[in-house]
Scaffold this motif. Structure first.
Motif, PDB file in Angstrom:
ATOM      1  N   ALA A 184      -1.167 -18.201  -3.598  1.00 12.44           N
ATOM      2  CA  ALA A 184      -0.638 -18.618  -2.153  1.00 12.44           C
ATOM      3  C   ALA A 184      -0.695 -17.401  -1.475  1.00 12.44           C
ATOM      4  N   TYR A 185      -0.155 -16.439  -2.023  1.00 15.89           N
ATOM      5  CA  TYR A 185       0.168 -15.120  -1.082  1.00 15.89           C
ATOM      6  C   TYR A 185      -1.102 -14.321  -0.583  1.00 15.89           C
ATOM      7  N   GLY A 186      -2.210 -14.666  -1.676  1.00 15.98           N
ATOM      8  CA  GLY A 186      -3.676 -14.064  -1.210  1.00 15.98           C
ATOM      9  C   GLY A 186      -4.186 -14.857   0.021  1.00 15.98           C
ATOM     10  N   TYR A 187      -3.944 -16.073   0.054  1.00 15.83           N
ATOM     11  CA  TYR A 187      -4.173 -16.724   1.090  1.00 15.83           C
ATOM     12  C   TYR A 187      -3.419 -16.513   2.532  1.00 15.83           C
ATOM     13  N   LEU A 188      -2.156 -16.396   2.207  1.00 17.14           N
ATOM     14  CA  LEU A 188      -1.130 -16.041   3.418  1.00 17.14           C
ATOM     15  C   LEU A 188      -1.776 -14.711   4.205  1.00 17.14           C
ATOM     16  N   SER A 189      -2.243 -13.784   3.493  1.00 18.58           N
ATOM     17  CA  SER A 189      -2.608 -12.577   3.910  1.00 18.58           C
ATOM     18  C   SER A 189      -4.141 -12.743   4.672  1.00 18.58           C
ATOM     19  N   GLU A 190      -4.679 -13.442   3.699  1.00 19.00           N
ATOM     20  CA  GLU A 190      -6.289 -13.705   4.288  1.00 19.00           C
ATOM     21  C   GLU A 190      -6.269 -14.375   5.542  1.00 19.00           C
ATOM     22  N   SER A 191      -5.602 -15.493   5.690  1.00 22.31           N
ATOM     23  CA  SER A 191      -5.515 -16.200   6.863  1.00 22.31           C
ATOM     24  C   SER A 191      -4.816 -15.512   7.896  1.00 22.31           C
ATOM     25  N   ALA A 192      -3.672 -14.582   7.821  1.00 22.19           N
ATOM     26  CA  ALA A 192      -3.442 -13.866   8.814  1.00 22.19           C
ATOM     27  C   ALA A 192      -4.376 -13.002   9.463  1.00 22.19           C
ATOM     28  N   THR A 236      -3.184   3.654  14.598  1.00 17.19           N
ATOM     29  CA  THR A 236      -3.006   4.355  13.422  1.00 17.19           C
ATOM     30  C   THR A 236      -1.567   5.226  13.448  1.00 17.19           C
ATOM     31  N   PRO A 237      -0.924   4.897  12.303  1.00 14.33           N
ATOM     32  CA  PRO A 237      -1.433   4.793  11.140  1.00 14.33           C
ATOM     33  C   PRO A 237      -0.985   3.328  10.684  1.00 14.33           C
ATOM     34  N   PHE A 238      -0.407   2.384  11.573  1.00 13.84           N
ATOM     35  CA  PHE A 238       0.253   1.342  11.324  1.00 13.84           C
ATOM     36  C   PHE A 238      -0.943   0.258  10.705  1.00 13.84           C
ATOM     37  N   LYS A 239      -2.236   0.353  11.283  1.00  9.38           N
ATOM     38  CA  LYS A 239      -3.268  -0.544  11.067  1.00  9.38           C
ATOM     39  C   LYS A 239      -3.645  -0.200   9.488  1.00  9.38           C
ATOM     40  N   GLN A 240      -3.711   0.973   9.029  1.00  7.99           N
ATOM     41  CA  GLN A 240      -4.107   1.253   7.736  1.00  7.99           C
ATOM     42  C   GLN A 240      -3.135   0.924   6.873  1.00  7.99           C
ATOM     43  N   PHE A 241      -1.988   1.091   7.131  1.00  7.19           N
ATOM     44  CA  PHE A 241      -0.933   0.618   6.209  1.00  7.19           C
ATOM     45  C   PHE A 241      -0.809  -0.865   5.958  1.00  7.19           C
ATOM     46  N   TYR A 242      -0.973  -1.660   7.043  1.00  6.61           N
ATOM     47  CA  TYR A 242      -1.023  -2.886   7.153  1.00  6.61           C
ATOM     48  C   TYR A 242      -2.213  -3.594   6.274  1.00  6.61           C
ATOM     49  N   ARG A 243      -3.380  -2.823   6.440  1.00  8.98           N
ATOM     50  CA  ARG A 243      -4.471  -3.334   5.542  1.00  8.98           C
ATOM     51  C   ARG A 243      -4.051  -3.110   3.917  1.00  8.98           C
ATOM     52  N   PHE A 244      -3.618  -2.086   3.647  1.00  6.03           N
ATOM     53  CA  PHE A 244      -3.370  -1.630   2.379  1.00  6.03           C
ATOM     54  C   PHE A 244      -2.363  -2.762   1.685  1.00  6.03           C
ATOM     55  N   TYR A 245      -1.273  -2.868   2.508  1.00  2.00           N
ATOM     56  CA  TYR A 245      -0.110  -3.632   2.183  1.00  2.00           C
ATOM     57  C   TYR A 245      -0.730  -5.000   1.820  1.00  2.00           C
ATOM     58  N   THR A 246      -1.119  -5.773   2.903  1.00  4.29           N
ATOM     59  CA  THR A 246      -1.705  -7.042   2.931  1.00  4.29           C
ATOM     60  C   THR A 246      -2.840  -7.386   1.854  1.00  4.29           C
ATOM     61  N   LYS A 247      -3.540  -6.340   1.731  1.00  3.00           N
ATOM     62  CA  LYS A 247      -4.793  -6.645   0.507  1.00  3.00           C
ATOM     63  C   LYS A 247      -4.089  -6.230  -0.825  1.00  3.00           C
ATOM     64  N   ASN A 248      -3.238  -5.381  -1.198  1.00  2.00           N
ATOM     65  CA  ASN A 248      -2.871  -5.103  -2.391  1.00  2.00           C
ATOM     66  C   ASN A 248      -1.562  -5.417  -2.777  1.00  2.00           C
ATOM     67  N   ILE A 249      -0.516  -5.135  -2.031  1.00  2.00           N
ATOM     68  CA  ILE A 249       0.887  -5.375  -2.356  1.00  2.00           C
ATOM     69  C   ILE A 249       1.385  -6.645  -2.211  1.00  2.00           C
ATOM     70  N   LEU A 250       0.833  -7.418  -1.054  1.00  2.00           N
ATOM     71  CA  LEU A 250       1.498  -8.765  -0.843  1.00  2.00           C
ATOM     72  C   LEU A 250       0.992  -9.700  -1.833  1.00  2.00           C
ATOM     73  N   PRO A 251      -0.214  -9.815  -2.155  1.00  2.00           N
ATOM     74  CA  PRO A 251      -0.623 -10.548  -3.321  1.00  2.00           C
ATOM     75  C   PRO A 251      -0.072 -10.371  -4.643  1.00  2.00           C
ATOM     76  N   LEU A 252       0.227  -9.172  -4.932  1.00  2.00           N
ATOM     77  CA  LEU A 252       0.900  -8.671  -6.214  1.00  2.00           C
ATOM     78  C   LEU A 252       2.181  -9.451  -6.348  1.00  2.00           C
ATOM     79  N   ILE A 253       2.949  -9.022  -5.154  1.00  2.00           N
ATOM     80  CA  ILE A 253       4.350  -9.685  -4.907  1.00  2.00           C
ATOM     81  C   ILE A 253       4.301 -11.094  -5.380  1.00  2.00           C
ATOM     82  N   GLY A 254       3.299 -12.001  -4.696  1.00  2.00           N
ATOM     83  CA  GLY A 254       3.355 -13.309  -4.858  1.00  2.00           C
ATOM     84  C   GLY A 254       2.966 -13.717  -6.154  1.00  2.00           C
ATOM     85  N   LYS A 255       2.359 -12.933  -7.003  1.00  2.00           N
ATOM     86  CA  LYS A 255       1.933 -13.179  -8.427  1.00  2.00           C
ATOM     87  C   LYS A 255       3.011 -13.022  -9.245  1.00  2.00           C
ATOM     88  N   LEU A 256       3.879 -12.017  -8.883  1.00  2.00           N
ATOM     89  CA  LEU A 256       5.096 -11.862  -9.727  1.00  2.00           C
ATOM     90  C   LEU A 256       6.214 -12.665  -9.499  1.00  2.00           C
TER      91      LEU A 256
END
Length: 242
Positions: free
Chosen positions: A196-204, A169-189
């Motif tokens: 693609a970027y939803g897969y990359l975070s999910e596979s990680a 903590t708090p890195f694991k909470q930030f990581y979950r939020f970032y990979t679930k919400n921010i990373l796929p959003l950046i990929g879509k933009l």
């Protein structure tokens, strides 16, 4: 891998074919997106991999899942006389070839279209083998690792750079939020491929990181297996020998 995550949930293709299609689609934007998504820290991680490999003074290096050749180009700083970058995606390889040509490294680095789970090389061919952000894309992880062990020379080094999940903590909470919400959003933009970027975070998240991956390496037959968490545990560098 306990869960075989694929990029396209509605597709009837196998994981290997889906991953090839995905990387072909995002190849032109891949480098720029990687810098944004990782805040540029992935450059530092690759330099550490190069240093570890360079310390063994290899003459031949195989970089599997080489993608756009970022790591293969960095590995040209070592004493290696021959570097082979292998990838399953023609689109990613083409981007890599252009980068290699621009840096005038085409005589040292060879780019090969191939399957990491069926390596087109003889036994005991390479002094060092690297994989950066690629092992989680194997359809059959153990088969891919067995192939790597086969073509690695006795005493050679195997280095894996892969995403992992922070445990503190708090890195694991930030990581979950970032990979679930921010990373796929950046990929879509920025990407033509919304999946693609939803897969990359999910596979990680599904990848057996840390000691779980160490144990798989040992099971396959690698020795002197170690892992070094990077940047609060968001990535890890694994080393092993034959």
């Amino acid at each position: 891998m306990s869960k075989n995550v694929t990029p396209y949930k509605e597709s009837n293709l196998g994981k290997k074919e889906q991953v090839t299609e995905m990387f072909d689609t995002i190849s032109e934007n891949y480098d720029g997106l990687n810098r944004v998504i990782s805040f540029g820290i992935d450059i530092k991680w690759r330099k550490r991999v190069v240093r570890m490999v360079g310390n063994t003074n290899p003459k031949t290096i195989l970089d599997i899942a080489t993608g756009t050749a970022d790591l293969a180009i960095n590995l040209a700083e070592t004493s290696a006389e021959r570097i082979v970058g292998l990838d399953i995606s023609p689109g990613m390889l083409e981007v890599g070839k252009q980068k290699i040509k621009k840096k005038e490294l085409h005589e040292k680095i060879e780019m090969v279209l191939g399957d990491g789970e069926k390596l087109p090389f003889e036994d005991n061919s390479f002094d060092a083998i690297t994989v950066a952000f690629g092992v989680r894309n194997f359809e059959n992880l153990e088969q891919g690792l067995q192939e790597i062990l086969r073509v690695l020379k006795p005493g050679g080094i195997f280095v894996v750079l892969e995403t992992s999940v922070p445990t503190k903590t708090p890195f694991k909470q930030f990581y979950r939020f970032y990979t679930k919400n921010i990373l796929p959003l950046i990929g879509k933009l920025f990407s033509k491929d919304n999946s693609a970027y939803g897969y990359l975070s999910e596979s990680a998240a599904a990848f057996p990181y840390g000691e779980n991956f160490n144990n798989i390496l040992r099971k396959i037959g690698f020795i002197d297996v170690k892992d070094k968490p990077q940047t609060f545990g968001v990535a890890s560098i694994y080393t092993a020998t034959k």
